[in-house]
Design an enzyme around this catalytic site. Structure first.
Site, PDB file in Angstrom:
ATOM      1  N   ARG A  90       0.840  -1.199   0.000  1.00 17.40           N
ATOM      2  CA  ARG A  90       0.000   0.000   0.000  1.00 17.40           C
ATOM      3  C   ARG A  90       0.883   1.259   0.000  1.00 17.40           C
ATOM      4  O   ARG A  90       0.579   2.249  -0.660  1.00 17.40           O
ATOM      5  CB  ARG A  90      -0.927   0.027   1.215  1.00 17.40           C
ATOM      6  CG  ARG A  90      -1.956  -1.083   1.296  1.00 17.40           C
ATOM      7  CD  ARG A  90      -2.730  -1.282   0.038  1.00 17.40           C
ATOM      8  NE  ARG A  90      -3.355  -0.084  -0.475  1.00 17.40           N
ATOM      9  CZ  ARG A  90      -3.906   0.001  -1.677  1.00 17.40           C
ATOM     10  NH1 ARG A  90      -3.881  -1.026  -2.494  1.00 17.40           N
ATOM     11  NH2 ARG A  90      -4.464   1.129  -2.074  1.00 17.40           N
ATOM     12  N   ILE A 124      -4.530   7.330   5.382  1.00 20.92           N
ATOM     13  CA  ILE A 124      -3.222   6.913   5.870  1.00 20.92           C
ATOM     14  C   ILE A 124      -2.122   7.166   4.834  1.00 20.92           C
ATOM     15  O   ILE A 124      -0.984   6.756   5.030  1.00 20.92           O
ATOM     16  CB  ILE A 124      -3.232   5.434   6.305  1.00 20.92           C
ATOM     17  CG1 ILE A 124      -3.656   4.515   5.159  1.00 20.92           C
ATOM     18  CG2 ILE A 124      -4.156   5.239   7.506  1.00 20.92           C
ATOM     19  CD1 ILE A 124      -3.599   3.020   5.501  1.00 20.92           C
ATOM     20  N   ASP A 125      -2.470   7.842   3.732  1.00 24.13           N
ATOM     21  CA  ASP A 125      -1.462   8.192   2.734  1.00 24.13           C
ATOM     22  C   ASP A 125      -0.796   9.526   3.103  1.00 24.13           C
ATOM     23  O   ASP A 125      -1.128  10.138   4.119  1.00 24.13           O
ATOM     24  CB  ASP A 125      -2.081   8.252   1.330  1.00 24.13           C
ATOM     25  CG  ASP A 125      -3.194   9.297   1.224  1.00 24.13           C
ATOM     26  OD1 ASP A 125      -2.923  10.481   1.504  1.00 24.13           O
ATOM     27  OD2 ASP A 125      -4.330   8.941   0.852  1.00 24.13           O
ATOM     28  N   HIS A 146      -6.214   8.151  11.656  1.00 26.21           N
ATOM     29  CA  HIS A 146      -6.084   6.695  11.546  1.00 26.21           C
ATOM     30  C   HIS A 146      -4.648   6.254  11.292  1.00 26.21           C
ATOM     31  O   HIS A 146      -4.407   5.133  10.859  1.00 26.21           O
ATOM     32  CB  HIS A 146      -7.017   6.164  10.451  1.00 26.21           C
ATOM     33  CG  HIS A 146      -8.468   6.390  10.771  1.00 26.21           C
ATOM     34  ND1 HIS A 146      -9.450   6.425   9.804  1.00 26.21           N
ATOM     35  CD2 HIS A 146      -9.097   6.596  11.957  1.00 26.21           C
ATOM     36  CE1 HIS A 146     -10.624   6.646  10.386  1.00 26.21           C
ATOM     37  NE2 HIS A 146     -10.431   6.747  11.687  1.00 26.21           N
ATOM     38  N   CYS A 157       6.320  -2.057  22.750  1.00 28.03           N
ATOM     39  CA  CYS A 157       6.708  -0.877  23.540  1.00 28.03           C
ATOM     40  C   CYS A 157       6.393   0.438  22.840  1.00 28.03           C
ATOM     41  O   CYS A 157       6.547   1.502  23.434  1.00 28.03           O
ATOM     42  CB  CYS A 157       8.186  -0.950  23.920  1.00 28.03           C
ATOM     43  SG  CYS A 157       9.333  -0.584  22.565  1.00 28.03           S
ATOM     44  N   SER A 221     -17.634   9.298   3.950  1.00 26.39           N
ATOM     45  CA  SER A 221     -18.994   8.773   4.042  1.00 26.39           C
ATOM     46  C   SER A 221     -19.680   9.185   5.330  1.00 26.39           C
ATOM     47  O   SER A 221     -20.908   9.183   5.425  1.00 26.39           O
ATOM     48  CB  SER A 221     -18.971   7.242   3.942  1.00 26.39           C
ATOM     49  OG  SER A 221     -18.200   6.693   5.010  1.00 26.39           O
TER      50      SER A 221
END
Length: 277
Positions: A90, A124-125, A146, A157, A221
């Site tokens: 990804r 998350i990009d 996120h 840890c 959304s």
């Protein structure tokens, strides 16, 4: 009730008869006079860059991968190698993508005199960050609710770790590196199912929503909680909200104006309407 603004196939706002029109004067004035702008983005923000949305029925990432298998601590504990390989790939696809015109419009808006702009994203990009790099501008605050594909940490840890080298081709398995502090496997720094959102980023998002005099919601959304609850903070204060979404969302009723188009069309239209400084 939200004022819905339709767009034509060639990317222009249209009136009820389908004729090319301007954005509402009230919307333009609200955007022009706003000094604290909060931009709240979801997966649709990056769709025009070629990155799949997580919830798209045909092409969404999760339609091809069991989300529980790729996004839970229990699955990671059982067998981390396929999960790491999937997230590294990804990351590769993200780095091959380019910020779209919507990302660049936000960067241009940030560059306007007197504007303090903050971004809260569920993505998350790193396309928001790279849009500002391309403009050679200092970045505004960007809260990744996120997590990020490019933020790794120890799975036990939580010590931050270097992002592994991204593969040129997709592989089925990848061996995690060991934490330099405790020796446990290093994991992707994304929020998995059942995990809390990062406290620092959440606090930034709440503060920005409380201080904003304009909020722009893009490509989400509105079904993923608790992030979906953030725009309520603004709605309760009576602050103008602009939504940019090709379809109605769970947040449409909160919006003052809802632009029925994509991020790469709607955001440049707003910034262009602001005019030259």
């Amino acid at each position: 009730m939200s004022h819905v603004i339709e767009f034509s196939a060639n990317g222009h706002p249209v009136d009820s008869r389908g004729n090319v029109a301007e954005l509402p004067a009230e919307l333009v004035e609200a955007a022009r006079t706003a000094r604290n702008v909060e931009v709240f983005t979801g997966a649709g923000m990056s769709k025009d860059s070629g990155l799949d949305t997580f919830r798209d029925a045909q092409t969404g990432i999760w339609s091809r991968v069991d989300p529980q298998a790729m996004a839970s601590l229990s699955s990671w504990a059982r067998d981390p190698e396929p999960i790491l390989a999937w997230y590294l790939w990804r990351g590769t696809l993200c780095r091959r993508a380019e910020p779209n015109l919507g990302h660049r419009a936000i960067a241009s808006w940030w560059g306007r005199s007197g504007v303090d702009l903050h971004i809260t994203t569920q993505n998350i990009d790193d396309l928001h960050e790279r849009a500002f790099d391309d403009h050679n501008e200092a970045r505004p605050r960007i809260a990744h609710l996120h997590g990020s594909l490019f933020s790794y940490r120890c799975s036990i840890c939580h010590k931050p770790a270097r992002t592994p080298e991204l593969p040129q081709e997709q592989v089925e398995r990848a061996t995690p590196t060991a934490c330099s502090l405790c020796g446990n496997p290093v994991r992707p720094g994304v929020v998995w199912f059942g995990e809390p959102l990062p406290e620092k980023e959440w606090d930034q998002a709440e503060t920005s929503m409380q201080q904003a005099d304009l909020v722009v919601i893009v490509g989400t959304s509105g079904v993923v909680w608790p992030a979906a609850g953030l725009p309520n903070i603004v709605a309760e204060r009576g602050v103008p909200i602009v939504e940019v979404s090709p379809q109605r969302s769970d947040l449409t009723d909160l919006a003052t104006w809802s632009l029925r188009t994509t991020a790469a069309i709607g955001l440049p239209a707003i910034v262009q309407a602001l005019g030259e400084e």
